[in-house]
Design a protein around this motif. Structure first.
Motif, PDB file in Angstrom:
ATOM      1  N   VAL A   1       0.839  -1.203   0.000  1.00  0.00           N
ATOM      2  CA  VAL A   1       0.000   0.000   0.000  1.00  0.00           C
ATOM      3  C   VAL A   1       0.872   1.251   0.000  1.00  0.00           C
ATOM      4  N   ILE A   2       0.337   2.323  -0.592  1.00  0.00           N
ATOM      5  CA  ILE A   2       0.979   3.628  -0.412  1.00  0.00           C
ATOM      6  C   ILE A   2      -0.068   4.652  -0.027  1.00  0.00           C
ATOM      7  N   ALA A   3       0.375   5.604   0.772  1.00  0.00           N
ATOM      8  CA  ALA A   3      -0.473   6.735   1.128  1.00  0.00           C
ATOM      9  C   ALA A   3       0.423   7.956   1.072  1.00  0.00           C
ATOM     10  N   ASP A   4      -0.152   9.071   0.645  1.00  0.00           N
ATOM     11  CA  ASP A   4       0.678  10.265   0.611  1.00  0.00           C
ATOM     12  C   ASP A   4      -0.035  11.405   1.295  1.00  0.00           C
ATOM     13  N   ASP A   5       0.735  12.380   1.695  1.00  0.00           N
ATOM     14  CA  ASP A   5       0.154  13.618   2.174  1.00  0.00           C
ATOM     15  C   ASP A   5       0.945  14.729   1.519  1.00  0.00           C
ATOM     16  N   THR A   6       0.223  15.737   1.074  1.00  0.00           N
ATOM     17  CA  THR A   6       0.861  16.841   0.360  1.00  0.00           C
ATOM     18  C   THR A   6       0.426  18.139   0.999  1.00  0.00           C
ATOM     19  N   GLY A   7       1.343  19.082   1.057  1.00  0.00           N
ATOM     20  CA  GLY A   7       0.978  20.384   1.588  1.00  0.00           C
ATOM     21  C   GLY A   7       1.629  21.484   0.777  1.00  0.00           C
ATOM     22  N   LEU A   8       0.987  22.647   0.800  1.00  0.00           N
ATOM     23  CA  LEU A   8       1.570  23.845   0.214  1.00  0.00           C
ATOM     24  C   LEU A   8       2.025  24.712   1.391  1.00  0.00           C
ATOM     25  N   PHE A   9       3.290  25.094   1.376  1.00  0.00           N
ATOM     26  CA  PHE A   9       3.864  25.871   2.476  1.00  0.00           C
ATOM     27  C   PHE A   9       4.254  27.249   1.945  1.00  0.00           C
ATOM     28  N   VAL A  10       3.581  28.291   2.449  1.00  0.00           N
ATOM     29  CA  VAL A  10       3.850  29.658   1.993  1.00  0.00           C
ATOM     30  C   VAL A  10       4.712  30.344   3.044  1.00  0.00           C
TER      31      VAL A  10
ATOM     32  N   PHE B   1       8.448   2.193   4.315  1.00  0.00           N
ATOM     33  CA  PHE B   1       9.440   3.006   3.601  1.00  0.00           C
ATOM     34  C   PHE B   1       8.830   4.382   3.369  1.00  0.00           C
ATOM     35  N   LYS B   2       9.703   5.379   3.180  1.00  0.00           N
ATOM     36  CA  LYS B   2       9.213   6.743   3.016  1.00  0.00           C
ATOM     37  C   LYS B   2       9.959   7.428   1.878  1.00  0.00           C
ATOM     38  N   ALA B   3       9.215   8.174   1.053  1.00  0.00           N
ATOM     39  CA  ALA B   3       9.835   8.942  -0.028  1.00  0.00           C
ATOM     40  C   ALA B   3       9.249  10.347   0.006  1.00  0.00           C
ATOM     41  N   ASP B   4      10.071  11.357  -0.298  1.00  0.00           N
ATOM     42  CA  ASP B   4       9.463  12.689  -0.375  1.00  0.00           C
ATOM     43  C   ASP B   4       9.992  13.501  -1.545  1.00  0.00           C
ATOM     44  N   GLY B   5       9.247  14.528  -1.890  1.00  0.00           N
ATOM     45  CA  GLY B   5       9.605  15.397  -3.006  1.00  0.00           C
ATOM     46  C   GLY B   5       9.177  16.818  -2.702  1.00  0.00           C
TER      47      GLY B   5
ATOM     48  N   SER C   1       6.829  18.014 -10.624  1.00  0.00           N
ATOM     49  CA  SER C   1       6.079  18.297  -9.398  1.00  0.00           C
ATOM     50  C   SER C   1       6.648  17.568  -8.188  1.00  0.00           C
ATOM     51  N   HIS C   2       6.248  18.064  -7.027  1.00  0.00           N
ATOM     52  CA  HIS C   2       6.584  17.457  -5.742  1.00  0.00           C
ATOM     53  C   HIS C   2       6.190  15.987  -5.715  1.00  0.00           C
ATOM     54  N   ARG C   3       4.969  15.677  -6.217  1.00  0.00           N
ATOM     55  CA  ARG C   3       4.527  14.279  -6.190  1.00  0.00           C
ATOM     56  C   ARG C   3       5.348  13.437  -7.161  1.00  0.00           C
ATOM     57  N   ALA C   4       5.674  14.034  -8.319  1.00  0.00           N
ATOM     58  CA  ALA C   4       6.497  13.306  -9.301  1.00  0.00           C
ATOM     59  C   ALA C   4       7.865  12.981  -8.710  1.00  0.00           C
ATOM     60  N   LEU C   5       8.443  13.945  -7.998  1.00  0.00           N
ATOM     61  CA  LEU C   5       9.773  13.725  -7.404  1.00  0.00           C
ATOM     62  C   LEU C   5       9.704  12.677  -6.295  1.00  0.00           C
ATOM     63  N   ALA C   6       8.630  12.725  -5.498  1.00  0.00           N
ATOM     64  CA  ALA C   6       8.467  11.716  -4.444  1.00  0.00           C
ATOM     65  C   ALA C   6       8.256  10.331  -5.070  1.00  0.00           C
ATOM     66  N   LEU C   7       7.497  10.290  -6.171  1.00  0.00           N
ATOM     67  CA  LEU C   7       7.256   9.009  -6.856  1.00  0.00           C
ATOM     68  C   LEU C   7       8.531   8.475  -7.507  1.00  0.00           C
ATOM     69  N   GLU C   8       9.404   9.387  -7.974  1.00  0.00           N
ATOM     70  CA  GLU C   8      10.699   8.950  -8.527  1.00  0.00           C
ATOM     71  C   GLU C   8      11.507   8.247  -7.435  1.00  0.00           C
ATOM     72  N   GLU C   9      11.492   8.858  -6.242  1.00  0.00           N
ATOM     73  CA  GLU C   9      12.204   8.251  -5.113  1.00  0.00           C
ATOM     74  C   GLU C   9      11.548   6.917  -4.754  1.00  0.00           C
ATOM     75  N   LEU C  10      10.210   6.887  -4.825  1.00  0.00           N
ATOM     76  CA  LEU C  10       9.469   5.649  -4.547  1.00  0.00           C
ATOM     77  C   LEU C  10       9.832   4.552  -5.567  1.00  0.00           C
TER      78      LEU C  10
END
Length: 198
Positions: A69-78, A134-138, A181-190
């Motif tokens: 399984v995978i689950a992600d959480d994404t945030g925008l940080f200003v 396991f953990k991946a981030d972008g 994108s952030h998700r693309a980079l995290a998925l590359e690491e994944l």
């Protein structure tokens, strides 16, 4: 032998398509939680960080299935807003997933502020069939513009111009977004993690 299956903790079709396209090199069947009959499955995201939320979501889903399984959480940080909306990105205006209201609140809160630098961050937690975590981030840096532009994408995409570009994620379209994108980079690491597991 049956294909290995990977269940994503989402019912969001956009997200599933994005993940399928980025992980298309692998001989893995990618399913949403809805595909395995867990439409009602929901996790209260009460973590203080994206990491805490993604691991919590993945662990609770892993209890319901024998697949990876995978689950992600994404945030925008200003930066000028001390990191808001951050972990509250999807419910910034108080209503879960109302992108229009969230964008309106962000524009309002940035009124008169010159520093509009921001970054998107995604953290993906992967739990294997034998329950290893396991953990991946972008991370993708950019700026917030003053009014929404573009028809593609979702969430804050119409307000976010990634570094090195002069168009928003919503204007750039999925081909570009799925590379930078952030998700693309995290998925590359994944991808690297999955590669080491296969």
């Amino acid at each position: 032998m049956d294909k290995r299956k990977l269940v994503v903790s989402t019912g969001n079709g956009h997200k599933i398509d994005e993940i399928k396209s980025i992980l298309s090199d692998f001989d893995i069947e990618i399913l949403s939680k809805n595909d395995i009959g867990l439409e009602e499955f929901d996790v209260i995201e009460d973590g203080e960080t994206l990491e805490e939320n993604s691991i919590k979501k993945a662990k609770e889903l892993a209890e319901k299935t024998d697949y990876m399984v995978i689950a992600d959480d994404t945030g925008l940080f200003v930066n000028a807003l001390n990191g808001e909306p951050g972990v509250f990105s999807s419910r910034y205006a108080g209503e879960e997933g109302n992108s229009k209201k969230n964008c309106e609140k962000l524009i309002q809160n940035l009124e008169g502020i010159e520093d509009r630098s921001a970054y998107f961050k995604t953290v993906i937690a992967l739990i294997t069939e034998d329950k290893k975590v396991f953990k991946a981030d972008g991370l993708c840096k950019g700026t917030i513009i003053k009014e929404a532009k573009g028809e593609n994408g979702f969430g804050y995409d119409p307000l976010f111009v990634p570094e090195g570009y002069n168009k928003t994620f919503a204007e750039l379209g999925n081909d570009v977004k799925n590379k930078i994108s952030h998700r693309a980079l995290a998925l590359e690491e994944l991808k690297n993690i999955i590669n080491s597991l296969i």
